[in-house]
Write a protein that holds these residues in place. Structure first.
Motif, short mmCIF file in Angstrom:
data_model
loop_
_atom_site.label_atom_id
_atom_site.label_comp_id
_atom_site.label_asym_id
_atom_site.label_seq_id
_atom_site.Cartn_x
_atom_site.Cartn_y
_atom_site.Cartn_z
N SER A 151 0.84 -1.19 0.00
CA SER A 151 0.00 0.00 0.00
C SER A 151 0.88 1.25 0.00
N GLY A 152 0.52 2.19 -0.87
CA GLY A 152 1.29 3.43 -0.96
C GLY A 152 2.66 3.27 -1.57
N ALA A 153 2.95 2.09 -2.11
CA ALA A 153 4.28 1.84 -2.68
C ALA A 153 4.37 2.38 -4.11
N THR A 154 5.59 2.52 -4.58
CA THR A 154 5.85 2.90 -5.96
C THR A 154 6.47 1.72 -6.68
N LEU A 155 5.77 1.24 -7.72
CA LEU A 155 6.31 0.17 -8.57
C LEU A 155 6.17 0.64 -10.01
N THR A 156 7.05 1.49 -10.44
CA THR A 156 6.95 2.06 -11.78
C THR A 156 7.99 1.44 -12.72
N ASN A 157 7.52 1.12 -13.93
CA ASN A 157 8.37 0.49 -14.94
C ASN A 157 9.03 -0.77 -14.41
N VAL A 158 8.23 -1.58 -13.70
CA VAL A 158 8.72 -2.83 -13.12
C VAL A 158 8.21 -4.02 -13.94
N ASP A 159 9.10 -4.94 -14.26
CA ASP A 159 8.71 -6.14 -14.99
C ASP A 159 8.21 -7.19 -13.99
N LEU A 160 6.90 -7.29 -13.87
CA LEU A 160 6.27 -8.23 -12.94
C LEU A 160 5.70 -9.45 -13.68
N SER A 161 6.20 -9.72 -14.87
CA SER A 161 5.67 -10.85 -15.63
C SER A 161 5.89 -12.16 -14.87
N GLY A 162 4.82 -12.95 -14.79
CA GLY A 162 4.90 -14.22 -14.09
C GLY A 162 4.92 -14.11 -12.58
#
Length: 196
Positions: free
Chosen positions: A135-146
Protein backbone atom coordinates in the motif's frame (compact mmCIF):
# COMPACT_ATOMS: atom_id res chain seq x y z
CA UNK A 1 38.38 -10.17 -6.72
CA UNK A 2 38.92 -11.63 -3.25
CA UNK A 3 36.67 -14.63 -2.57
CA UNK A 4 35.68 -15.79 0.91
CA UNK A 5 34.00 -19.20 1.15
CA UNK A 6 32.21 -21.25 3.83
CA UNK A 7 32.92 -18.76 6.62
CA UNK A 8 30.73 -17.75 9.57
CA UNK A 9 30.60 -14.15 10.74
CA UNK A 10 28.95 -13.81 14.15
CA UNK A 11 28.40 -10.55 16.02
CA UNK A 12 30.77 -8.60 13.76
CA UNK A 13 30.59 -4.80 13.71
CA UNK A 14 30.61 -3.57 10.10
CA UNK A 15 28.93 -0.28 10.95
CA UNK A 16 29.68 2.23 8.19
CA UNK A 17 32.15 -0.10 6.46
CA UNK A 18 32.72 0.25 2.71
CA UNK A 19 32.93 -3.13 0.97
CA UNK A 20 34.13 -3.28 -2.63
CA UNK A 21 35.01 -5.90 -5.22
CA UNK A 22 34.85 -9.06 -3.16
CA UNK A 23 32.79 -12.25 -3.15
CA UNK A 24 31.27 -14.32 -0.35
CA UNK A 25 30.12 -17.86 -1.13
CA UNK A 26 28.08 -20.08 1.23
CA UNK A 27 28.87 -17.81 4.17
CA UNK A 28 26.71 -17.26 7.25
CA UNK A 29 26.20 -13.85 8.83
CA UNK A 30 24.61 -13.85 12.30
CA UNK A 31 23.87 -10.69 14.33
CA UNK A 32 26.19 -8.63 12.13
CA UNK A 33 25.72 -4.85 12.25
CA UNK A 34 25.87 -3.45 8.70
CA UNK A 35 24.12 -0.19 9.61
CA UNK A 36 25.17 2.60 7.21
CA UNK A 37 27.55 0.17 5.48
CA UNK A 38 27.96 0.32 1.71
CA UNK A 39 28.75 -2.28 -0.92
CA UNK A 40 29.89 -1.75 -4.49
CA UNK A 41 30.52 -4.66 -6.83
CA UNK A 42 30.23 -7.17 -3.98
CA UNK A 43 28.76 -10.64 -4.59
CA UNK A 44 27.04 -12.74 -1.93
CA UNK A 45 26.18 -16.19 -3.27
CA UNK A 46 24.16 -18.83 -1.40
CA UNK A 47 24.70 -16.96 1.86
CA UNK A 48 22.52 -16.91 4.99
CA UNK A 49 21.87 -13.68 6.89
CA UNK A 50 20.28 -14.05 10.33
CA UNK A 51 19.33 -11.03 12.44
CA UNK A 52 21.58 -8.73 10.40
CA UNK A 53 20.99 -4.97 10.54
CA UNK A 54 21.10 -3.36 7.08
CA UNK A 55 19.64 -0.08 8.39
CA UNK A 56 20.47 2.92 6.17
CA UNK A 57 22.90 0.76 4.18
CA UNK A 58 23.66 1.51 0.52
CA UNK A 59 24.30 -1.14 -2.12
CA UNK A 60 25.44 -0.37 -5.67
CA UNK A 61 25.95 -2.90 -8.47
CA UNK A 62 26.17 -5.69 -5.90
CA UNK A 63 24.55 -9.13 -5.98
CA UNK A 64 22.80 -11.25 -3.37
CA UNK A 65 22.20 -14.48 -5.31
CA UNK A 66 19.99 -17.18 -3.78
CA UNK A 67 20.56 -15.75 -0.32
CA UNK A 68 18.32 -16.24 2.71
CA UNK A 69 17.50 -13.28 4.96
CA UNK A 70 15.95 -14.28 8.28
CA UNK A 71 14.76 -11.67 10.80
CA UNK A 72 16.90 -8.96 9.17
CA UNK A 73 16.21 -5.21 9.23
CA UNK A 74 16.35 -3.20 6.00
CA UNK A 75 15.05 0.09 7.45
CA UNK A 76 15.92 2.89 5.00
CA UNK A 77 18.14 0.59 2.91
CA UNK A 78 18.94 1.54 -0.69
CA UNK A 79 19.70 -0.84 -3.59
CA UNK A 80 20.90 0.61 -6.89
CA UNK A 81 21.44 -1.76 -9.83
CA UNK A 82 21.66 -4.82 -7.58
CA UNK A 83 20.79 -8.44 -8.31
CA UNK A 84 18.70 -10.21 -5.67
CA UNK A 85 17.64 -13.15 -7.84
CA UNK A 86 16.32 -16.18 -6.00
CA UNK A 87 16.73 -14.64 -2.53
CA UNK A 88 14.21 -15.08 0.31
CA UNK A 89 13.23 -12.52 2.91
CA UNK A 90 11.62 -14.29 5.85
CA UNK A 91 10.32 -12.31 8.84
CA UNK A 92 12.43 -9.30 7.85
CA UNK A 93 11.62 -5.61 8.26
CA UNK A 94 11.55 -4.23 4.72
CA UNK A 95 10.42 -0.62 5.06
CA UNK A 96 11.14 1.99 4.10
CA UNK A 97 13.10 0.48 1.20
CA UNK A 98 14.31 2.01 -2.07
CA UNK A 99 15.25 -0.03 -5.14
CA UNK A 100 16.41 1.48 -8.43
CA UNK A 101 17.16 -0.85 -11.35
CA UNK A 102 18.60 -4.31 -10.96
CA UNK A 103 17.05 -7.78 -10.96
CA UNK A 104 14.87 -9.21 -8.17
CA UNK A 105 13.48 -12.06 -10.28
CA UNK A 106 12.47 -15.26 -8.45
CA UNK A 107 12.90 -13.54 -5.07
CA UNK A 108 10.38 -14.32 -2.33
CA UNK A 109 8.81 -11.37 -0.54
CA UNK A 110 5.82 -13.43 0.54
CA UNK A 111 3.79 -11.65 3.21
CA UNK A 112 6.31 -8.85 3.73
CA UNK A 113 5.23 -5.36 4.77
CA UNK A 114 6.49 -3.13 1.94
CA UNK A 115 4.27 -0.15 2.71
CA UNK A 116 5.63 2.90 0.90
CA UNK A 117 8.55 0.98 -0.62
CA UNK A 118 9.97 2.26 -3.91
CA UNK A 119 10.81 -0.05 -6.84
CA UNK A 120 11.72 1.72 -10.08
CA UNK A 121 12.92 0.15 -13.35
CA UNK A 122 13.40 -3.22 -11.65
CA UNK A 123 13.17 -6.67 -13.21
CA UNK A 124 10.97 -8.77 -10.89
CA UNK A 125 9.97 -11.70 -13.08
CA UNK A 126 8.26 -14.52 -11.19
CA UNK A 127 8.82 -12.75 -7.88
CA UNK A 128 6.61 -13.98 -5.01
CA UNK A 129 4.61 -11.06 -3.61
CA UNK A 130 1.73 -13.19 -2.34
CA UNK A 131 -0.06 -11.46 0.56
CA UNK A 132 2.55 -8.68 0.64
CA UNK A 133 1.48 -5.19 1.74
CA UNK A 134 2.49 -2.69 -0.95
CA UNK A 135 0.00 0.00 0.00
CA UNK A 136 1.29 3.43 -0.96
CA UNK A 137 4.28 1.84 -2.68
CA UNK A 138 5.85 2.90 -5.96
CA UNK A 139 6.31 0.17 -8.57
CA UNK A 140 6.95 2.06 -11.78
CA UNK A 141 8.37 0.49 -14.94
CA UNK A 142 8.72 -2.83 -13.12
CA UNK A 143 8.71 -6.14 -14.99
CA UNK A 144 6.27 -8.23 -12.94
CA UNK A 145 5.67 -10.85 -15.63
CA UNK A 146 4.90 -14.22 -14.09
CA UNK A 147 4.81 -12.71 -10.58
CA UNK A 148 2.75 -14.33 -7.81
CA UNK A 149 0.41 -11.50 -6.76
CA UNK A 150 -2.43 -13.28 -4.96
CA UNK A 151 -3.89 -11.31 -2.04
CA UNK A 152 -1.34 -8.51 -2.46
CA UNK A 153 -2.38 -5.11 -1.10
CA UNK A 154 -1.76 -2.41 -3.74
CA UNK A 155 -3.99 0.25 -2.19
CA UNK A 156 -2.82 3.65 -3.35
CA UNK A 157 0.23 2.20 -5.12
CA UNK A 158 1.74 3.82 -8.21
CA UNK A 159 1.94 1.05 -10.80
CA UNK A 160 2.45 3.07 -13.96
CA UNK A 161 4.53 1.45 -16.68
CA UNK A 162 4.71 -1.93 -14.94
CA UNK A 163 3.76 -5.32 -16.40
CA UNK A 164 0.43 -6.28 -14.81
CA UNK A 165 -0.33 -9.31 -16.97
CA UNK A 166 -0.05 -11.60 -13.91
CA UNK A 167 -2.48 -9.51 -11.88
CA UNK A 168 -5.91 -10.93 -11.05
CA UNK A 169 -7.96 -7.86 -10.03
CA UNK A 170 -10.39 -10.08 -8.12
CA UNK A 171 -7.75 -11.38 -5.69
CA UNK A 172 -5.88 -8.15 -4.86
CA UNK A 173 -6.67 -4.80 -3.29
CA UNK A 174 -6.37 -2.02 -5.87
CA UNK A 175 -8.34 0.88 -4.40
CA UNK A 176 -6.84 4.26 -5.39
CA UNK A 177 -3.93 2.59 -7.21
CA UNK A 178 -2.55 4.63 -10.13
CA UNK A 179 -2.24 2.96 -13.55
CA UNK A 180 -1.85 4.19 -17.12
CA UNK A 181 -4.13 3.67 -20.11
CA UNK A 182 -2.43 0.54 -21.41
CA UNK A 183 -2.62 -1.05 -17.97
CA UNK A 184 -6.31 -0.18 -17.71
CA UNK A 185 -6.90 -2.30 -20.81
CA UNK A 186 -4.97 -5.21 -19.25
CA UNK A 187 -6.97 -4.97 -16.02
CA UNK A 188 -10.26 -4.73 -17.89
CA UNK A 189 -9.41 -7.81 -19.95
CA UNK A 190 -8.47 -9.68 -16.78
CA UNK A 191 -11.97 -8.89 -15.50
CA UNK A 192 -13.43 -10.41 -18.66
CA UNK A 193 -14.46 -7.09 -20.13
CA UNK A 194 -14.34 -6.37 -23.84
CA UNK A 195 -12.37 -3.24 -24.69
CA UNK A 196 -13.38 -1.63 -27.99
Amino acid sequence: METIEDTEFRGDDWYGDELTERAYKRCTFSQVDMTEASTRGVVFEDCVFHNVRFNASRHTDSAFLRCSFKSCNFFDADFDGCKMTGSQFGQSVMRPLRVEGGDWSFASLHGRDLTGAVFRNVRMREVDLTAANLSGATLTNVDLSGAALGEVNLTGADLRGSDLTSLDPLTVRLRDAVIDGDQAVVVAQALGLKVQ
